[in-house]
Design a protein around this motif. Structure first.
Motif, PDB file in Angstrom:
ATOM      1  N   LEU A  48       0.912  -1.296  -0.112  1.00 35.93           N
ATOM      2  CA  LEU A  48       0.097   0.208  -0.118  1.00 35.93           C
ATOM      3  C   LEU A  48       0.956   1.123  -0.093  1.00 35.93           C
ATOM      4  O   LEU A  48       0.596   2.151  -0.783  1.00 35.93           O
ATOM      5  CB  LEU A  48      -0.931   0.004   1.170  1.00 35.93           C
ATOM      6  N   GLN A  52       0.797   3.925  -2.783  1.00 36.25           N
ATOM      7  CA  GLN A  52       0.549   5.392  -2.512  1.00 36.25           C
ATOM      8  C   GLN A  52       1.648   6.358  -3.131  1.00 36.25           C
ATOM      9  O   GLN A  52       1.348   7.425  -3.666  1.00 36.25           O
ATOM     10  CB  GLN A  52       0.360   5.684  -1.141  1.00 36.25           C
ATOM     11  N   SER A  57      -3.033   4.358  -5.845  1.00 38.65           N
ATOM     12  CA  SER A  57      -3.696   3.618  -4.666  1.00 38.65           C
ATOM     13  C   SER A  57      -5.455   3.821  -5.002  1.00 38.65           C
ATOM     14  O   SER A  57      -6.117   2.842  -4.473  1.00 38.65           O
ATOM     15  CB  SER A  57      -3.301   4.213  -3.293  1.00 38.65           C
ATOM     16  N   SER A  87      -6.582   0.231  -3.673  1.00 43.68           N
ATOM     17  CA  SER A  87      -6.258  -0.056  -2.170  1.00 43.68           C
ATOM     18  C   SER A  87      -7.533  -0.681  -1.263  1.00 43.68           C
ATOM     19  O   SER A  87      -7.269  -1.534  -0.359  1.00 43.68           O
ATOM     20  CB  SER A  87      -6.024   1.395  -1.441  1.00 43.68           C
TER      21      SER A  87
END
Length: 205
Positions: A48, A52, A57, A87
């Motif tokens: 993650l 990002q 994400s 995500s």
């Protein structure tokens, strides 16, 4: 184009979809996994953090899990079309409860005990000595439907390996369905070779 600063064990490349649709600014993100916690950790999750950092994400697209040093079947091929982006697959699939219908963790039996999924068992095999890749192909939302690309890649996987992925999944068997709507036809072969669309190699360490 490549990001100037990238987290450890991650590479990002911009790519032009084989269909010619999109802007050419969509990204492919490859993360080298050396521990199950890279996927399973609910806090400070490595994948993650990479997604990002790459700015994807909240993007839709197709993703692949495969062991780095294996010439055998991939662990999983999947897609994300929800507005929240890729995500949410981690939040619901890995970091939620097995009671979610889209959980990757497993399921509860009638007596209340939890049975781990085959997908989870494969992820638990990841280590520094048995690394894996998580690869995400960002799609342009208005010009694609990632489910089509998931099915297309799965067909090629089954043709190449003569079997499905290590994480069992059902796919539509019609070989012509939506064939002309595929966003990026070469995704499976690129992941199988460990190469980005521009031919550069995935991260080794």
């Amino acid at each position: 184009m490549e990001m100037d600063k990238q987290p450890d064990r991650m590479r990002v490349r911009h790519y032009q979809a084989a269909s010619g649709r999109g802007t050419g600014a969509e990204r492919v993100v490859c993360v080298l996994l050396t521990s199950p916690d890279d996927i399973l950790a609910a806090r400070n999750n490595h994948v993650l953090n990479c997604l990002q950092a790459a700015g994807v994400s909240r993007s839709v697209g197709v993703y692949f899990y495969r062991f780095k040093n294996s010439t055998g079947p991939f662990i999983k091929i999947g897609e994300c079309t929800r507005q929240e982006g890729i995500s949410v697959r981690f939040q619901r699939g890995w970091h939620g409860t097995p009671r979610y219908s889209d959980s990757y963790l497993g399921k509860y039996t009638k007596d209340g005990s939890q049975v781990d999924s085959e997908f989870l068992r494969e992820i638990q095999r990841i280590s520094a000595g048995n690394p894996a890749y998580f690869v995400f192909y960002e799609h342009a939302t208005l010009h694609s439907h990632p489910k089509i690309d998931e099915v297309f890649s799965y067909r090629f996987h089954k043709r190449f390996f003569k079997r499905g992925t290590l994480s069992p999944e059902r796919m539509n068997g019609n070989p012509l369905l939506a064939r002309r709507l595929v966003w990026h036809k070469t995704a499976f072969s690129e992941v199988a070779r460990g190469r980005f669309p521009d031919g550069s190699a995935y991260p080794l360490a």
